[in-house]
Structure formats: C-alpha cells, structure tokens
Design an enzyme around this catalytic site. Sequence first.
Site, PDB file in Angstrom:
ATOM      1  N   ARG A   1       4.187   5.032  -7.362  1.00  0.00           N
ATOM      2  CA  ARG A   1       4.417   5.517  -5.997  1.00  0.00           C
ATOM      3  C   ARG A   1       5.904   5.490  -5.663  1.00  0.00           C
ATOM      4  O   ARG A   1       6.436   6.437  -5.076  1.00  0.00           O
ATOM      5  CB  ARG A   1       3.630   4.642  -5.007  1.00  0.00           C
ATOM      6  CG  ARG A   1       3.931   4.930  -3.536  1.00  0.00           C
ATOM      7  CD  ARG A   1       3.402   6.281  -3.114  1.00  0.00           C
ATOM      8  NE  ARG A   1       3.732   6.576  -1.731  1.00  0.00           N
ATOM      9  CZ  ARG A   1       4.813   7.255  -1.340  1.00  0.00           C
ATOM     10  NH1 ARG A   1       5.685   7.714  -2.238  1.00  0.00           N
ATOM     11  NH2 ARG A   1       5.034   7.492  -0.065  1.00  0.00           N
TER      12      ARG A   1
ATOM     13  N   ALA B   1       0.802  -1.226   0.000  1.00  0.00           N
ATOM     14  CA  ALA B   1       0.000   0.000   0.000  1.00  0.00           C
ATOM     15  C   ALA B   1       0.834   1.274   0.000  1.00  0.00           C
ATOM     16  O   ALA B   1       0.303   2.349  -0.295  1.00  0.00           O
ATOM     17  CB  ALA B   1      -0.941   0.011   1.203  1.00  0.00           C
ATOM     18  N   ASP B   2       2.127   1.182   0.329  1.00  0.00           N
ATOM     19  CA  ASP B   2       2.947   2.398   0.414  1.00  0.00           C
ATOM     20  C   ASP B   2       4.390   2.077   0.048  1.00  0.00           C
ATOM     21  O   ASP B   2       5.293   2.152   0.881  1.00  0.00           O
ATOM     22  CB  ASP B   2       2.869   2.992   1.824  1.00  0.00           C
ATOM     23  CG  ASP B   2       3.565   4.350   1.921  1.00  0.00           C
ATOM     24  OD1 ASP B   2       3.728   5.013   0.875  1.00  0.00           O
ATOM     25  OD2 ASP B   2       3.957   4.741   3.037  1.00  0.00           O
ATOM     26  N   LEU B   3       4.608   1.726  -1.204  1.00  0.00           N
ATOM     27  CA  LEU B   3       5.945   1.342  -1.649  1.00  0.00           C
ATOM     28  C   LEU B   3       6.783   2.597  -1.863  1.00  0.00           C
ATOM     29  O   LEU B   3       6.569   3.360  -2.802  1.00  0.00           O
ATOM     30  CB  LEU B   3       5.858   0.535  -2.941  1.00  0.00           C
ATOM     31  CG  LEU B   3       7.161  -0.092  -3.431  1.00  0.00           C
ATOM     32  CD1 LEU B   3       7.733  -1.044  -2.386  1.00  0.00           C
ATOM     33  CD2 LEU B   3       6.933  -0.826  -4.748  1.00  0.00           C
TER      34      LEU B   3
ATOM     35  N   ASN C   1      10.738   1.849   2.598  1.00  0.00           N
ATOM     36  CA  ASN C   1      10.160   0.527   2.814  1.00  0.00           C
ATOM     37  C   ASN C   1      10.848  -0.549   1.981  1.00  0.00           C
ATOM     38  O   ASN C   1      10.356  -1.674   1.887  1.00  0.00           O
ATOM     39  CB  ASN C   1       8.661   0.547   2.513  1.00  0.00           C
ATOM     40  CG  ASN C   1       7.886   1.311   3.570  1.00  0.00           C
ATOM     41  OD1 ASN C   1       8.331   1.411   4.710  1.00  0.00           O
ATOM     42  ND2 ASN C   1       6.739   1.860   3.199  1.00  0.00           N
TER      43      ASN C   1
END
Length: 237
Positions: A207, A167-169, A173
């Site tokens: 993203r 969900a938040d690459l 991360n």
Amino acid sequence: MKPIANTQKRFAIVYDADRVTDPEPQMFSPEHWKAQYAVRGSAPGRGSALFLDTPMGAAVLRRYYRGGWPARFSRDRYLFTGWERTRAWVEFRLLARLFADGLPVPAPWAGYADRSGLAYRCALLMQRLPGTVTLDALIAGQKAGPALFARVGVCIRRFHEAGVHHADLNVRNVLVDEPGGRVYLVDFDRGRYRPGSPVDGKANLRRLRRSLQKHWPMARHPEMGSAWKALLDGYHG
C-alpha cells in the site's frame, strides 16, 4: 493518561482527563474553533483535519468522512451499534494503547460521537506533533533522501513487530520531525493492535509503495527506486 467516558442519550465523549477538563460537544465543531480564530491550517485529503491552537495546546481535530462510493449516500454518517464501537472511540482507545506503550503516535485527547436515529457522526481531537511534516511534503520539496527512507522503514518495522496493523499506510500518514528526524505514523482508523503477535507487513508495504508511486512516479523520478530500496533495508535491517 486517564481515559474517562461521558455517555449521554444523544452524544458521548471519551477523553484523557489528564489533558481535557469538562469536555463539551462544541470542542469537536470546526465552526466553534473558526469563531475563536483558532484554526491554523488543514491537512490535505478530504478536508477533515484542522490544525488548532487550543487552551490545551496545539491540536488536530479530525472529523470522520466517507470516501469512495459510500460517500454518495452519506458523507459523514455511519450505522450506530453502540458508543464504544463508534470509529472515534475505537481509534481513541487504540491510540491510547499505542501511546502508552511508547510507539511514535500522537497522544489522543478526546473522541466524540453524536447519534440521530440509527446513524452517528464522530470526531477525534488529538495532539499536534510539533515540527512535523508529511512524507509527501518532503518528497515534493526534494528533502526525502535515502537516509530518511531508511528511518521510515525502521519505524514501520517497529509497529509491525509490536503487533500493529495500519489500515491505510500512505505517504500522508507518515510524519517526520524535521529538526530531529523522528518518524511517526498517524491515522489509525480501522487499525489493529495485538501485542505479542507480529504483523506480516507485506500488505502495508505494498500500500505504501502504491502511494509513493502515485506521488513520485518512477518514469519521471528514477530515484524512487533507490529510496524504496533504502526503506526496505531499514525495514529488514
């Protein structure tokens, strides 16, 4: 891995019984570990992740905090709709499945939530991957060449082919084992795993590219273009 759930009236813990014995709420308190002189550092971001030396081994404790406009109303509380729907429990279960299926993620050790009225707070305790640094740290240290970006692309493709949506690459991360060069993904809050259903990774890649451009703007670092090409070559290779 042997997941066990311990549900009480005001709190609940899900944990790996092969790693954790007799879990207590204090395990998820930063103040507890600070009093034990067990804190060895913290991750960048909202200050929600601590690096710990614990009797179980090197660990990361991450409390869940809101970002953006919701944080103006409550920094760390979420609407309670059941223990198994709390964010720490959901991420623990997801990480356990990814780890069991051999994907490069940290092993989850325990997820915790406590409830007050209609709201809850939560935290996740997990393995700290030895020898790893974030991709943005390697970029800042000028240690991120095309070969590394190609490996990052291969790693991301592996997750997408397995049916994993992150969900938040972003560059914080993505972890890299400097001695061995292995690439890991972390922080699967709000992630999804549907084995057998490959993910269309375009949104994830967009993203990640925005995150790279923020940390490595092409106006000052034209090499970002070749690095991104290497990542895509690894991803599509």
